[in-house]
Design an enzyme around this catalytic site. Structure first.
Site, short mmCIF file in Angstrom:
data_model
loop_
_atom_site.label_atom_id
_atom_site.label_comp_id
_atom_site.label_asym_id
_atom_site.label_seq_id
_atom_site.Cartn_x
_atom_site.Cartn_y
_atom_site.Cartn_z
N ASP A 292 -0.85 0.60 -0.79
CA ASP A 292 -1.76 0.68 0.36
C ASP A 292 -2.28 2.08 0.61
O ASP A 292 -3.23 2.28 1.37
CB ASP A 292 -1.00 0.24 1.62
C1 BGC Z 1 2.46 2.92 4.67
C2 BGC Z 1 2.44 1.79 3.68
C3 BGC Z 1 1.99 0.53 4.35
C4 BGC Z 1 0.66 0.78 5.06
C5 BGC Z 1 0.12 -0.43 5.78
C6 BGC Z 1 1.14 3.03 5.38
O1 BGC Z 1 1.20 4.00 6.36
O2 BGC Z 1 2.77 4.10 4.01
O3 BGC Z 1 3.73 1.63 3.11
O4 BGC Z 1 1.83 -0.47 3.40
O5 BGC Z 1 0.79 1.82 5.97
O6 BGC Z 1 0.85 -0.76 6.88
C1 NOJ Z 2 4.31 -1.80 2.44
C2 NOJ Z 2 3.31 -2.92 2.54
O1 NOJ Z 2 3.81 -3.93 3.38
C3 NOJ Z 2 3.02 -3.49 1.17
O2 NOJ Z 2 2.05 -4.51 1.26
C4 NOJ Z 2 2.56 -2.41 0.23
O3 NOJ Z 2 2.40 -2.99 -1.04
C5 NOJ Z 2 3.58 -1.28 0.18
N1 NOJ Z 2 3.85 -0.79 1.50
C6 NOJ Z 2 3.10 -0.12 -0.69
O4 NOJ Z 2 2.09 0.60 -0.08
#
Ligand code: BGC
Ligand code: NOJ
Length: 814
Positions: free
Chosen positions: A487
């Protein structure tokens, strides 16, 4: 250093001191009513949706961290001394303390000055309520006159509004008290048909429902005025902060034990039968009263608890293993499977690190969660798949999240995460392999929840697949969109405005930046979809999917290979990300794991080289970091990944979710030792002995362990809700132990460490119990199969033709 120990026989983790480095939590409820409870009784409850139907209030990131929850105060009425079995919030000196977190229940107890008190918290199956089974014993030589006060704080339902909209909320709180039961009915007068109730089995000396009367206007939960003076105020909340508190007085003889039940519940009434009498404003309690009465009887409560235990034994018994490694056994047999239930239920919405207000259920997350859950309750997996598919957009793309209460796609977050659609193929594949229920493919499912748009689920899978082919970039690799699995790799975001969301802001058209990771995922999805087509009367289409997959594989080899490892992406300028050419972020874990998992490079040595590079550049004793070198500054063209200080989260943290991809890749490459070694590095049970470093619960996975660039290398964060649960379960059971549901039967293809002499397993699969014994005869992974004493070719055990339900499988590894 440890803070407790595993009680394997009872499937419990026993915490022996209350001051764990972080709250060590457990989940109550596994269907519709849920609670989170810490080892010091902190936490809250909700019905279905942690944001929209929050029953009790909780303040996140409090001081101390975990304050507020399900409290029971015990007061010595002779001396005025008071304390709690949960230690918080008074922090009294205790003679003894234990918290037993079990499967859907937690028992927290302690002893002070010869009085023992303990509470077992659980949610009975098929009920929307939680029981606090409180036991009090007098271990003194003299009689003890005691007072007991329960305490919870009600949330005014929408947890987001509850914690922000005080000008309204301080005026709307309402309760009723009838027969000693406290009813919380804020907003019931208008559009809500639901209320909460809090009951007690003992005769009451008093009650309180107005928080600041119970506590006193300037005090906290550690010094409630009512408890201090030994008498409730019988306050009736109007506005401000409604709470529920019962006061019970009792005298215990030496050696005497007494049980008191406190029960907190959620109830809905039909709209037109809300009030009783109908013209009044009084809650109609006709249908809730029998429920309350039932659970104030100890025998019924004991029976409900036994049922819960039997239910969990049944779920866990579907797959039980005995290996030479205790950490493997207890994670597979108990805790990892248990965590998979929590991730299935919560997705990433409600933990001590996910506030329950920020996110609904993630499309990619929920699909991946099925990998570790589908064998336990396949009917619920089926329902989830259909719900997810119904939020899919006609383009084949997906809303990134949906709200569990409405089951509608979340507009605020939107879509265009270009990996999302493929996870539906992965999730459906897992469901079909587990159940053989091909009928799901014919289920009519809407697009974007629009009536009239129904198409068979199979059509959804086809559109998922097509979505990528319609969105290829300059190298014919998939365009990344807002982000792929990572993400935080936001190649089209270019955000220089403080506070802008990296996930929803897009400043570039997105026609250039490509993802090698989605390339790998596409190859996997192509193989899965082809297999699904072959088995479901669409055989003619299978060849087409395979051809597209093979074509993408070629593209990945040509444009996604960097010489020693797989590239990560191309950015908006067409430059490489995750390449030896980059100054930072030269090598990423995701494409190494996922391209190999999709089968790329297993034949021609690329996989071996990529895995060697992972070992050389990314592996640490605490797990495999996401990339190296960590980004040392913010890069506008890379986005959130470079927003984190080095070593945390996606910026070179050990992001546990993708460690199992490498574990599976090692197993597929035939390296059982390497696979199990990586598995053990992040296995929470194997890290129990370093709990002072790891800090999170030793019985569940955390999302992240700080990487080697962080000053706190080895420290875990964000426990419980992470794709790590499902993927590690999948990696250990299906790839290291190799017990793998396949379309045609149960495949057994282990890749275990060389020093293991073998292992045993019992797996219930499609109505048959397989007793599996694996014995190592040579050093390799070649499988020789005996099914009920008969040698069988290959490594797939087919369902017995004669309807037997017990099958004995012998596997020799040579
Ligand atoms: C986090 C991710 C997460 C994303 C969406 C980011 O701040 O680092 O792990 O998937 O937010 O919630
Ligand atoms: C947490 C999110 O819930 C997931 O969808 C994503 O793949 C990982 N973070 C990596 O960014």
């Amino acid at each position: 250093m440890q803070y407790g120990y595993f009680d394997d026989k009872n499937r419990e983790y026993v915490i022996t001191r209350p001051d764990t480095p972080l709250p060590w939590i457990n989940y109550l409820g596994c269907q519709a009513y849920f609670g989170i409870v810490s080892n010091t009784a902190g936490g809250y409850s909700f019905y279905r949706d942690a944001r929209l139907r929050r029953i009790t209030r909780y303040r996140y990131n409090n001081v101390p961290f975990d304050l507020g929850g399900r409290y029971i105060y015990v007061r010595d009425d002779e001396t005025g001394d008071y304390w709690l079995p949960s230690w918080q919030p008074t922090h009294s000196d205790l003679e003894q303390y234990t918290c037993r977190h079990g499967m859907g229940y937690s028992t927290i107890g302690s002893k002070r000055r010869g009085i023992s008190a303990s509470t077992r918290y659980f949610v009975p199956l098929d009920e929307n309520l939680e029981i606090w089974q409180f036991t009090l014993s007098n271990e003194r030589q003299t009689p003890a006159a005691l007072s007991v006060f329960s305490a919870i704080e009600f949330c005014l339902w929408d947890a987001q509004d509850d914690s922000t909209n005080f000008q309204r909320n301080f005026s709307i709180g309402e309760v009723e008290i009838e027969d000693g039961v406290i009813y919380h009915k804020t907003e019931y007068r208008e559009r809500r048909d639901h209320f909460a109730w809090f009951a007690c089995s003992a005769e009451l000396a008093g009650f309180d429902t107005q928080r600041d009367v119970f506590l006193g206007p300037t005090r906290g939960w550690d010094r409630p005025a009512a408890v201090e003076r030994g008498e409730s105020f019988d306050s009736v909340a109007h506005g401000w902060a409604p709470i529920g508190s019962h006061h019970v007085r009792l005298v215990l003889q030496p050696g005497e034990t007494r049980q008191i039940l406190f029960v907190l519940g959620y109830h809905e009434n039909p709209k037109d039968e809300k009030f009783d009498p109908p013209e009044s404003q009084i809650v109609n309690k006709k249908t809730v009263k029998p429920v309350i009465a039932r659970y104030l009887i100890p025998a019924n409560v004991d029976e409900a608890f036994q049922k819960l235990r039997t239910y969990w034994d049944g779920l866990l018994d579907i797959c039980q293993v005995t290996t030479p490694d205790i950490h493997t056994d207890r994670m597979v047999n108990v805790w990892n499977a248990y965590q998979c239930m929590a991730t299935f239920n919560m997705s990433r919405s409600a933990s001590f690190y996910e506030s329950g207000i920020g996110r609904g259920l993630g499309f990619r997350d929920s699909n991946q969660d099925l990998l570790g859950f589908v064998h336990m309750v396949p009917e619920r997996a089926r329902e989830r798949i259909l719900d997810l598919a119904a939020t899919q957009l006609p383009s084949g793309g997906a809303y990134h999240q949906y709200q569990p209460l409405t089951k509608k796609g979340n507009n605020d977050v939107g879509g265009n995460f270009n990996d999302d659609p493929h996870w539906l193929i992965v999730g459906v594949g897992a469901y079909l392999k587990e159940t053989g229920d091909w009928s799901i493919l014919d289920e009519p499912v809407q697009y974007d929840n629009q009536p009239g748009s129904e198409q068979p689920l199979y059509d959804h899978l086809q559109r998922s697949f097509r979505y990528t082919l319609d969105r290829l970039g300059p190298h014919s690799l998939p365009l990344i969109g807002r982000a792929d699995w990572n993400d935080c790799l936001n190649l089209n975001c270019f955000s220089d405005t403080p506070g802008q969301s990296f996930q929803t802001t897009t400043n570039k058209e997105g026609k250039v930046a490509e993802s090698v990771f989605i390339g790998g995922l596409f190859v996997l999805a192509a193989k899965e979809l082809a297999a699904i087509a072959r088995h479901s009367g669409h055989a003619d289409e299978a060849a087409g999917y395979l051809a597209e997959g093979a074509h993408m594989e070629e593209t990945v080899r040509r444009h996604g290979w960097d010489g020693e490892w797989f590239l990560r992406a191309y950015d908006d300028f067409g430059n490489k990300v995750g390449s030896k050419e980059c100054a930072e972020g030269k090598i990423f874990i995701e494409p190494q794991g996922f391209c190999i998992l999709a089968g790329i490079g297993l034949e021609d040595g690329l996989a071996r080289r990529a895995l060697e590079s992972v070992r050389k550049y990314l592996a640490t004793p605490h797990g495999i970091v996401l990339q190296q070198p960590a980004y040392s500054r913010y890069y506008l063209h890379l986005g959130e990944i470079s927003s984190y200080p080095p070593g945390y989260k996606e910026n070179a943290g050990i992001f546990c979710h993708n460690n199992p991809w490498v574990i599976i890749a090692e197993a597929m490459a035939g390296n059982g030792d390497g696979a199990h070694d990586y598995y053990s590095r992040i296995n929470p049970s194997a890290r129990e002995a370093i709990s002072d470093v790891h800090r999170c619960e030793p019985y569940v996975y955390a999302q992240m362990i700080a990487g080697r660039d962080a000053p706190t290398h080895g420290e875990a964060k964000n426990s419980w809700l992470t794709g790590t649960a499902a993927w590690n379960y999948y990696a250990i059971v299906q790839f290291i132990l190799g017990i793998r549901p396949a379309y045609d039967g149960l495949q057994i293809a282990p890749a275990i460490p060389e020093r293991w002499t073998g292992f045993r397993a019992v797996r219930r699969f499609r109505g048959v119990t397989y007793q599996i014994t694996v014995r190592r005869a040579g050093t390799g992974n070649a499988v020789k199969l005996m099914v009920d004493g008969q040698a069988v070719d290959g490594d797939v055990v087919r369902a017995p033709a004669d309807g037997r339900t017990e099958v004995v499988v012998g596997v020799t590894l040579e």
